[in-house]
Design a protein around this motif. Structure first.
Motif, short mmCIF file in Angstrom:
data_model
loop_
_atom_site.label_atom_id
_atom_site.label_comp_id
_atom_site.label_asym_id
_atom_site.label_seq_id
_atom_site.Cartn_x
_atom_site.Cartn_y
_atom_site.Cartn_z
N THR A 1 26.78 38.21 68.71
CA THR A 1 28.31 37.96 68.66
C THR A 1 29.05 39.17 69.46
O THR A 1 30.04 38.16 70.18
CB THR A 1 29.04 38.54 67.56
N THR A 2 29.51 39.92 70.02
CA THR A 2 29.72 40.98 71.31
C THR A 2 30.14 40.36 72.86
O THR A 2 30.66 40.02 73.26
CB THR A 2 29.83 41.68 71.05
N THR A 3 28.76 39.92 72.87
CA THR A 3 28.15 39.02 74.16
C THR A 3 29.24 37.98 73.92
O THR A 3 29.42 37.37 75.73
CB THR A 3 27.06 39.26 74.45
N THR A 4 29.37 37.14 72.95
CA THR A 4 29.30 35.51 73.29
C THR A 4 31.76 35.82 73.27
O THR A 4 32.19 34.84 73.48
CB THR A 4 29.44 34.36 72.20
N THR A 5 31.78 37.12 72.43
CA THR A 5 32.93 37.07 72.39
C THR A 5 33.98 37.75 73.83
O THR A 5 35.13 37.38 73.66
CB THR A 5 33.69 37.75 71.00
N VAL A 6 33.57 37.98 74.49
CA VAL A 6 34.10 38.44 75.61
C VAL A 6 34.27 38.00 76.82
O VAL A 6 33.53 36.34 77.24
CB VAL A 6 32.98 39.86 76.09
#
Length: 108
Positions: A48-53
């Motif tokens: 989730t973190t990598t796709t929202t950056v």
């Protein structure tokens, strides 16, 4: 888990080895389940973190760090690797630079 710990305390006081063994097995099973659940949550959070950056913010930060370090940052993907003309041209430029450097060293 708290229930298992309390039951282990009671079993330890009674010194019933069968009960202690079964409680330890139950504790191990719950611990493994917790490990699987936490691993699943960590993977979900990292994805989730990598796709929202935002990509443009990452690029901007990379340029900022490169500028502070005095580096030139090439953000383009490499062009066709293995083209003979390009590698020959680069080696010729390197040879010319090496020759110029040698001449400068001799004049000093």
């Amino acid at each position: 888990m708290a229930g298992v710990v309390k039951a282990m305390d009671a079993a330890m006081k009674s010194m019933n080895l069968e009960k202690i063994s079964s409680l330890m097995d139950k504790f191990e099973s719950q611990f493994e389940d917790l490990d699987v659940q936490s691993s699943y949550m960590e993977n979900a959070m990292s994805q989730t973190t990598t796709t929202t950056v935002p990509l443009n913010e990452v690029d901007s930060l990379m340029h900022q760090v490169a500028d502070e370090a005095g580096l030139e940052l090439n953000m383009e993907l490499p062009q066709g690797v293995g083209t003979v003309g390009t590698s020959t041209q680069v080696s010729q430029e390197q040879d010319e630079l090496s020759q110029r450097l040698a001449r400068l060293r001799h004049t000093e």
